[in-house]
Write a protein that holds these residues in place. Structure first.
Motif, short mmCIF file in Angstrom:
data_model
loop_
_atom_site.label_atom_id
_atom_site.label_comp_id
_atom_site.label_asym_id
_atom_site.label_seq_id
_atom_site.Cartn_x
_atom_site.Cartn_y
_atom_site.Cartn_z
N LYS A 66 0.86 -1.19 0.00
CA LYS A 66 0.00 0.00 0.00
C LYS A 66 0.89 1.23 0.00
CE LYS A 66 -3.55 2.01 3.07
NZ LYS A 66 -4.21 1.83 4.37
N LEU A 67 0.62 2.15 -0.91
CA LEU A 67 1.36 3.41 -0.93
C LEU A 67 0.39 4.53 -0.58
CD1 LEU A 67 3.32 3.14 -4.32
CD2 LEU A 67 4.13 2.52 -2.06
N GLU A 68 0.71 5.27 0.46
CA GLU A 68 -0.14 6.40 0.81
C GLU A 68 0.60 7.68 0.42
OE1 GLU A 68 -0.85 5.07 4.92
OE2 GLU A 68 -2.98 5.33 4.46
N LEU A 69 0.07 8.35 -0.57
CA LEU A 69 0.74 9.53 -1.11
C LEU A 69 -0.01 10.80 -0.75
CD1 LEU A 69 1.40 8.17 -4.75
CD2 LEU A 69 2.91 7.98 -2.78
N SER A 70 0.76 11.81 -0.35
CA SER A 70 0.15 13.13 -0.12
C SER A 70 -0.24 13.69 -1.48
CB SER A 70 1.16 14.05 0.57
OG SER A 70 2.23 14.30 -0.33
N HIS A 71 -0.94 14.81 -1.49
CA HIS A 71 -1.35 15.41 -2.77
C HIS A 71 -0.13 15.68 -3.65
CE1 HIS A 71 -3.56 18.82 -5.08
NE2 HIS A 71 -3.58 17.68 -5.74
N GLU A 72 0.92 16.25 -3.03
CA GLU A 72 2.13 16.57 -3.79
C GLU A 72 2.81 15.32 -4.33
OE1 GLU A 72 4.97 19.02 -1.81
OE2 GLU A 72 3.67 20.77 -1.87
N GLN A 73 2.90 14.29 -3.46
CA GLN A 73 3.52 13.03 -3.90
C GLN A 73 2.71 12.39 -5.02
OE1 GLN A 73 3.53 11.20 0.00
NE2 GLN A 73 5.78 11.23 0.08
N ALA A 74 1.38 12.45 -4.88
CA ALA A 74 0.51 11.87 -5.90
C ALA A 74 0.68 12.58 -7.24
CB ALA A 74 -0.94 11.93 -5.46
#
Lengths: 183, 163
Positions: free
Chosen positions: B118-126
């Motif tokens: 599972k990868l949880e990305l912040s808005h910037e990371q996404a």
């Protein structure tokens, strides 16, 4: 046979043995050095747009529709598979070509992929995509290159000694200097 | 010692022939292609099941099967496998260079084994992730498609058989 003679023979014969492999690694080395998102060194990827007659109301692919689309695009390659990526978006896989069709508008995006002659083969070996036995052959080649360097160093003597020492030092200094600047 | 003219001519011919031989050794993806580790699991998990309850599978080794609908165009370091449910897919990501998925695999069926992650990305990371993926595929990137933090479930590929 004196050790100098043995050193000379080893350097010469290993040099001969390494010519083929070195050329492979030279060609591939330059190519893979320049990998970017726009340049794949093993494949040429050409994208093109086209259009076909719109098809309304289809959510599952059928062969009549696929055959008709391929006919309109004059695509004669071997059909591999078909997938609906989303309602109204069809992807057709033909040997060497991936065709995305927006069924409602008839808009088509084609992606033609072809192996780059010679580069594909040398990259396949250099990047060790083959794995298995090639791993050991590549290791053996690396060891031979090491022996080539060592026997070369032992040949620095006589009237070429100064030149040999200077060039060898330059060879060591270039990467070290680069690291100093880059890091 | 200088080589005689005839020997040089023969050597040139030999080297030329070897290059032609190398070019003709095109590994064609005509038969089954085994990549990475050997498949160990006896049972296949449906992609739709993983997508429906991804948290249940996180950290677990699974085997999936399906059509390869996309392959990383830059390095062959990921591929998308179509789900058994319509319009769904799952990404299989491998360590760069450890396994390389060939571009010719698109449209073929594959069995893949790997660990669900599972990868949880912040808005910037996404945004960065989506931009990178678009660049890899030579596609245009529209930042408006990423509206906030994103969670991605994918499979860290360990082995695959492309049929």
């Amino acid at each position: 046979m004196s050790w100098r003679r043995l050193n000379h023979v080893l350097h010469r014969d290993i040099g001969y043995l390494c010519i083929g492999m070195t050329l492979i690694y030279v060609i591939s080395g330059v190519a893979v050095n320049h990998i970017t998102h726009q340049f794949n060194p093993s494949y040429s990827i050409d994208k093109a747009e086209a259009s076909v007659r719109p098809v309304a109301g289809k959510t599952a692919p059928d062969m009549v529709m696929v055959t008709d689309i391929l006919k309109q695009l004059h695509e004669n390659g071997q059909l591999k598979n078909v997938a609906m990526l989303s309602p109204g978006n069809l992807r057709i896989f033909v040997e060497g070509n991936t065709i995305d069709v927006e069924l409602a508008t008839g808009k088509v995006q084609q992606e033609r992929v072809q192996q780059r002659p010679l580069l594909f083969q040398v990259n396949y070996l250099h990047l060790n995509k083959a794995k298995g036995g090639w791993t050991y052959l590549a290791d053996a080649y690396a060891i031979l290159l090491g022996i080539l360097a060592m026997t070369g160093m032992l040949m620095i003597r006589g009237r070429n000694r100064t030149r040999g020492l200077i060039l060898t030092c330059i060879g060591f200094l270039i990467p070290i200097a680069y690291l100093f600047v880059a890091l | 010692m200088l080589l005689s003219h005839s020997i040089r001519k023969k050597m040139k011919k030999l080297i030329f022939s070897l290059f032609i031989l190398l070019i003709s050794c095109i590994p064609v993806l005509g038969k089954e292609l085994v990549l990475g580790e050997q498949l160990q699991l006896k049972e296949t998990t449906k992609v739709s099941e993983i997508n429906a309850q991804p948290d249940k599978y996180i950290g677990k080794r699974v085997q999936i099967e399906g059509m390869i609908i996309n392959v990383c165009a830059a390095r062959g370091c990921w591929m998308d496998i179509a789900s058994d449910a319509p319009f769904q897919k799952i990404q299989v990501k491998v360590v760069d260079g450890e396994i390389v998925f060939p571009m010719e695999a698109k449209g073929r069926n594959a069995q893949v084994e790997g660990i669900v992650e599972k990868l949880e990305l912040s808005h910037e990371q996404a945004l960065g992730w989506a931009k990178h993926k678009a660049m890899e595929q030579g596609e245009d990137f529209d930042p408006a498609t990423i509206t906030g933090p994103t969670t991605i479930y994918r499979i860290r590929g360990l082995g695959a058989v492309i049929m």
